[in-house]
Enzyme design. Sequence first.
Site, PDB file in Angstrom:
ATOM      1  N   GLU A 156       0.859  -1.192   0.000  1.00  0.00           N
ATOM      2  CA  GLU A 156       0.000   0.000   0.000  1.00  0.00           C
ATOM      3  C   GLU A 156       0.891   1.236   0.000  1.00  0.00           C
ATOM      4  OE1 GLU A 156      -2.591   0.142   3.412  1.00  0.00           O
ATOM      5  OE2 GLU A 156      -3.302   2.173   2.937  1.00  0.00           O
ATOM      6  N   ARG A 162      -2.583  14.507   8.058  1.00  0.00           N
ATOM      7  CA  ARG A 162      -3.690  15.184   7.379  1.00  0.00           C
ATOM      8  C   ARG A 162      -5.006  14.957   8.155  1.00  0.00           C
ATOM      9  NH1 ARG A 162      -3.331  13.928   1.115  1.00  0.00           N
ATOM     10  NH2 ARG A 162      -4.715  15.751   1.088  1.00  0.00           N
TER      11      ARG A 162
END
Length: 145
Positions: A97, A106
């Site tokens: 991934e 974030r």
Amino acid sequence: MEKRIYILNGPNLNLLGKRQPEIYGHETLADVVAACAKVAGEVPVRDAQSNHEGGLVELIHEAREDGLGIVLNAGAYTHTSVAILDALNTFEGPVMEVHISNVHQRESFRHHSYISARADGIIVGCGTQGYELAVQRILRMTGQG
Ligand code: CA2
């Protein structure tokens, strides 16, 4: 059958290098794939990008046939898609991934990934170099690097 490393990208990643360079850098998706192919050397790569969840599921099904491993940046579907996780669970090789940005710095909705439950490794916040590192890892895991 010759096996290939799949480099799969999800929604909006076709815009790489064209928008928001402060987050995603200046390299285009074509640049990223070329760099991955260089790292992969003799091992062929198959790259594809889809803006659709089902499109990504179908690409993962394709990888079941001839995928040595999968490098996947599922984009925003990372945080929402049980369907992509289910498809990955039918694939037998290594899954890496990748996220270009550091999703943990974030918004909190980017902190959870459905993909991580299946991924053999996760690379976040290394910019587009993360894809090359992921290819290198698949080569190592499959005894080719
Ligand atoms: O950091 C990553 O690689 C992400 O997977 C990118 C996704 C975002 O939803 C994930 O939370 C983290 C967004 C991809 C958007 O790609 C763009 C690329 C260039 C310009 C605009 C969007």
